[in-house]
Design a protein around this motif. Sequence first.
Motif, PDB file in Angstrom:
ATOM      1  N   LEU A 155      41.180 125.471  79.132  1.00 39.34           N
ATOM      2  CA  LEU A 155      41.460 124.683  80.086  1.00 39.34           C
ATOM      3  C   LEU A 155      40.944 123.209  79.978  1.00 39.34           C
ATOM      4  CD1 LEU A 155      42.895 123.961  82.909  1.00 39.34           C
ATOM      5  CD2 LEU A 155      40.746 124.654  83.911  1.00 39.34           C
ATOM      6  N   ALA A 156      39.707 123.318  79.569  1.00 36.20           N
ATOM      7  CA  ALA A 156      39.208 121.862  79.316  1.00 36.20           C
ATOM      8  C   ALA A 156      39.857 121.255  78.080  1.00 36.20           C
ATOM      9  CB  ALA A 156      37.575 122.115  78.859  1.00 36.20           C
ATOM     10  N   GLU A 157      40.112 121.972  77.030  1.00 35.36           N
ATOM     11  CA  GLU A 157      40.750 121.437  75.735  1.00 35.36           C
ATOM     12  C   GLU A 157      42.181 120.852  76.168  1.00 35.36           C
ATOM     13  OE1 GLU A 157      40.674 120.102  71.894  1.00 35.36           O
ATOM     14  OE2 GLU A 157      39.108 120.555  73.411  1.00 35.36           O
ATOM     15  N   LYS A 198      53.834 127.492  75.390  1.00 30.88           N
ATOM     16  CA  LYS A 198      53.627 127.475  73.920  1.00 30.88           C
ATOM     17  C   LYS A 198      52.416 126.349  73.538  1.00 30.88           C
ATOM     18  CE  LYS A 198      56.070 126.331  69.770  1.00 30.88           C
ATOM     19  NZ  LYS A 198      57.262 125.826  68.997  1.00 30.88           N
ATOM     20  N   ASP A 199      52.471 125.277  74.510  1.00 29.06           N
ATOM     21  CA  ASP A 199      51.530 124.125  74.199  1.00 29.06           C
ATOM     22  C   ASP A 199      50.006 124.734  74.550  1.00 29.06           C
ATOM     23  OD1 ASP A 199      53.366 121.978  73.810  1.00 29.06           O
ATOM     24  OD2 ASP A 199      53.443 121.846  75.955  1.00 29.06           O
ATOM     25  N   VAL A 200      50.232 125.847  75.574  1.00 24.61           N
ATOM     26  CA  VAL A 200      48.744 126.459  76.022  1.00 24.61           C
ATOM     27  C   VAL A 200      48.326 127.286  75.043  1.00 24.61           C
ATOM     28  CG1 VAL A 200      47.565 127.686  77.718  1.00 24.61           C
ATOM     29  CG2 VAL A 200      49.190 125.984  78.401  1.00 24.61           C
ATOM     30  N   ALA A 251      44.925 129.897  70.711  1.00 20.06           N
ATOM     31  CA  ALA A 251      44.785 130.188  69.278  1.00 20.06           C
ATOM     32  C   ALA A 251      43.763 129.248  68.522  1.00 20.06           C
ATOM     33  CB  ALA A 251      46.124 130.145  68.578  1.00 20.06           C
ATOM     34  N   GLU A 252      43.777 127.996  68.580  1.00 19.89           N
ATOM     35  CA  GLU A 252      42.859 127.122  68.024  1.00 19.89           C
ATOM     36  C   GLU A 252      41.337 127.434  68.590  1.00 19.89           C
ATOM     37  OE1 GLU A 252      43.820 123.268  68.473  1.00 19.89           O
ATOM     38  OE2 GLU A 252      45.176 123.181  66.525  1.00 19.89           O
ATOM     39  N   VAL A 253      41.422 127.892  69.848  1.00 20.98           N
ATOM     40  CA  VAL A 253      40.060 128.010  70.485  1.00 20.98           C
ATOM     41  C   VAL A 253      39.550 129.289  70.128  1.00 20.98           C
ATOM     42  CG1 VAL A 253      38.741 127.997  72.821  1.00 20.98           C
ATOM     43  CG2 VAL A 253      40.406 126.097  72.566  1.00 20.98           C
ATOM     44  N   PRO A 293      34.523 121.929  67.464  1.00 18.81           N
ATOM     45  CA  PRO A 293      34.095 121.033  66.609  1.00 18.81           C
ATOM     46  C   PRO A 293      34.699 119.474  67.186  1.00 18.81           C
ATOM     47  CG  PRO A 293      35.264 122.402  65.152  1.00 18.81           C
ATOM     48  CD  PRO A 293      35.509 122.907  66.523  1.00 18.81           C
ATOM     49  N   GLY A 294      33.840 118.466  67.347  1.00 19.08           N
ATOM     50  CA  GLY A 294      34.150 117.184  67.804  1.00 19.08           C
ATOM     51  C   GLY A 294      34.075 117.255  69.402  1.00 19.08           C
TER      52      GLY A 294
END
Length: 137
Positions: A51-53, A106-108, A113-115, A131-132
């Motif tokens: 959610l934060a990302e 798809k956006d979420v 998937a990255e998280v 990261p970052g």
Amino acid sequence: MPVTLKAIDLLDRGGFLDGDLLEDLLYVNGYDDLDDILFHIDGPSFESTVLAECIRRHLAPLLIGFEIEYDVCALHNPVRIVCETRQDAARMRPVLEGIEVTLTDKDVLFIAAEVSKTFRKPVTAQGAILPGWSSRI
């Protein structure tokens, strides 16, 4: 089903469905067990990190001049606009009303998937999760 991130939710403890806005979407797409595997009382949940990302990438760029912070220990909405007083929040409310962004599943799921690749227990309660990423957006 699209997900709408509303800037007004950044002012409320119960905003973004009390921080659970993405729960159903993540659950039906197989992300239901990451919190059970990696649960740490002083750390963020996978869901709140996603959610934060999503907010950092898609809503925060619309909010120039506002300070947004992520509270890793929040039991409710983990992402909020910094307000010193209730009067500050009352003044911000009309400005934030109507500012929103709608994300596709798809956006979420791309962000999830990255998280999921980097999600881990923080070294400390205020440690970086991605990261970052710091405790402030």
